[in-house]
Scaffold this active site. Structure first.
Site, PDB file in Angstrom:
ATOM      1  N   GLU A  45     -13.049 -10.424   8.137  1.00 25.89           N
ATOM      2  CA  GLU A  45     -12.685  -9.104   7.710  1.00 25.89           C
ATOM      3  C   GLU A  45     -12.509  -7.980   8.763  1.00 25.89           C
ATOM      4  O   GLU A  45     -13.354  -7.755   9.395  1.00 25.89           O
ATOM      5  CB  GLU A  45     -13.308  -8.753   6.399  1.00 25.89           C
ATOM      6  CG  GLU A  45     -12.717  -7.337   5.728  1.00 25.89           C
ATOM      7  CD  GLU A  45     -13.495  -7.174   4.543  1.00 25.89           C
ATOM      8  OE1 GLU A  45     -13.096  -6.295   3.668  1.00 25.89           O
ATOM      9  OE2 GLU A  45     -14.482  -7.778   4.078  1.00 25.89           O
ATOM     10  N   LYS A 130      -5.242  -5.626   1.608  1.00 32.43           N
ATOM     11  CA  LYS A 130      -6.148  -5.593   0.335  1.00 32.43           C
ATOM     12  C   LYS A 130      -5.539  -4.826  -0.751  1.00 32.43           C
ATOM     13  O   LYS A 130      -5.295  -3.611  -0.373  1.00 32.43           O
ATOM     14  CB  LYS A 130      -7.480  -5.354   0.893  1.00 32.43           C
ATOM     15  CG  LYS A 130      -8.475  -5.605  -0.001  1.00 32.43           C
ATOM     16  CD  LYS A 130      -9.983  -5.291   0.281  1.00 32.43           C
ATOM     17  CE  LYS A 130     -11.157  -5.479  -0.459  1.00 32.43           C
ATOM     18  NZ  LYS A 130     -12.546  -5.124  -0.177  1.00 32.43           N
ATOM     19  N   CYS A 164     -12.551 -10.374   0.864  1.00 32.89           N
ATOM     20  CA  CYS A 164     -13.784 -10.046   0.261  1.00 32.89           C
ATOM     21  C   CYS A 164     -13.761  -9.825  -1.348  1.00 32.89           C
ATOM     22  O   CYS A 164     -13.596 -10.766  -1.993  1.00 32.89           O
ATOM     23  CB  CYS A 164     -14.083  -8.640   0.886  1.00 32.89           C
ATOM     24  SG  CYS A 164     -15.639  -8.091   0.783  1.00 32.89           S
TER      25      CYS A 164
END
Length: 355
Positions: A45, A130, A164
């Site tokens: 990430e 994200k 995540c």
């Protein structure tokens, strides 16, 4: 048709807050993985340029300089760093999945937690932002959109990614399942503290911190079992340089350093379509393989060989996007439009012509 694929998951620390240095590191490790016959190379990430872990430990009023450095070192998706990643993918004939902190040209400091998948031809197949930054991440990144909820169609099979905490979102996960995902990449930071060590006056014990290995594996395994796909968990590392930079000008440097050094570290590992651990292996400079279940403390590349055709067997039992679903009862709509801050309509000038 799905084929055998060798995956290289890079368990690395970035050159902290250096886009150029971290890009060079990504290029070097991609070349190393390609020499070891990897087909897919995965990075953690926001590998370029760093993960803003300081926001979990320092007050926002202490972080202005770190945020400025983060914004300056974040990268444009058409910038020189990604051009280098794309060229490396093409030259090495590998697929690359890499996390970036993304800058945009309509704002000097609007950032996104993004992941791109680059094909072996050097073209960007998937560009995902994200959907929602998690907890303290909101102090750095803006919410993304559904544009990147896509699977990469490759010669080996269909590859997807979530970043995540998105792996906690059942609708985001289902949107990839509904596209026939066969290999799921989940990317994670090096640490993610939700508490700092303290002593409870009643029992003398510190409340439990966030168990990175258990939390990440639980979510990824659930997805693999439900989707009947392979899983790659690729986590970052926190090195001494990063710890020094984060703690240097904090209000309480020893305290920040202590938490960074003792917080549970994440791990890089592989899972099979049943959600079970798929042991990987490392390859040393002589070509010798050593089996390892996961990487956590050491910096290295973890490899695994997968045949994505093995995703088929479990679909006989639970195909949650096919025979084990009630499409007449449930309906999911996914908006994959890229969001922009404004839509500009310029007036068109018409020129009268003599008849």
């Amino acid at each position: 048709m799905a084929q055998q694929i060798r995956v290289a998951a890079c368990h690395l620390s970035p050159v902290f807050l250096s886009a150029k240095g971290t890009t060079q590191k990504a290029v070097s490790f991609t070349q190393q993985a390609a020499k070891n016959k990897a087909n897919l190379v995965v990075f953690p990430e926001t590998f370029i340029p760093a993960f803003p872990i300081w926001s979990s430990l320092r007050a926002p009023t202490e972080n202005h300089s770190l945020f400025q450095r983060m914004a300056q070192q974040s990268v444009y998706v058409d910038g020189p760093e990604i051009v280098a990643i794309r060229a490396t993918a093409q030259k090495s004939n590998v697929i690359i999945s890499i996390g970036i902190s993304e800058r945009v040209r309509y704002s000097s400091a609007c950032l996104y937690n993004s992941n791109i998948i680059v094909g072996s031809d050097g073209k960007i197949i998937v560009h995902h932002r994200k959907l929602m930054p998690t907890f303290f991440e909101k102090l750095t990144w803006s919410p993304g959109d559904g544009f990147g909820l896509r699977v990469a169609e490759t010669a080996f099979g269909k590859i997807g990614n979530l970043i995540c905490g998105e792996n906690t979102n059942p609708l985001a996960r289902y949107s990839l399942m509904a596209q026939g995902e066969q290999l799921h990449i989940s990317t994670w930071p090096a640490i993610w503290p939700t508490r700092v060590p303290t002593v409870d006056g009643q029992n003398g014990k510190s409340p439990p911190n966030y168990d990175n290995i258990a939390a990440n594996r639980t979510r990824a395994a659930a997805h693999c079992f439900e989707a009947k796909c392979f899983g790659v968990l690729c986590s970052g590392r926190l090195d001494n340089e990063a710890i020094e930079i984060i703690s240097a000008d904090a209000a309480d440097p020893p305290h920040v350093r202590s938490v960074l050094e003792t917080a549970p570290a994440a791990a890089t590992m592989f899972l099979d379509p049943n959600g079970a651990l798929l042991p990987g292996y490392t390859i040393d400079s002589t070509g010798r393989k050593q089996e390892k279940e996961y990487l956590q403390k050491e910096e290295d590349i973890l490899y695994a060989d997968m045949n994505l055709a093995d995703c088929m067997e479990g679909k006989q039992y639970h195909d949650v996007v096919g025979g084990y679903q009630r499409l007449d009862v449930f309906e999911l709509k996914v908006n994959r439009a890229r969001r922009e801050p404004a839509i500009f309509v310029d007036e068109q000038t018409s020129v009268a012509r003599d008849e």
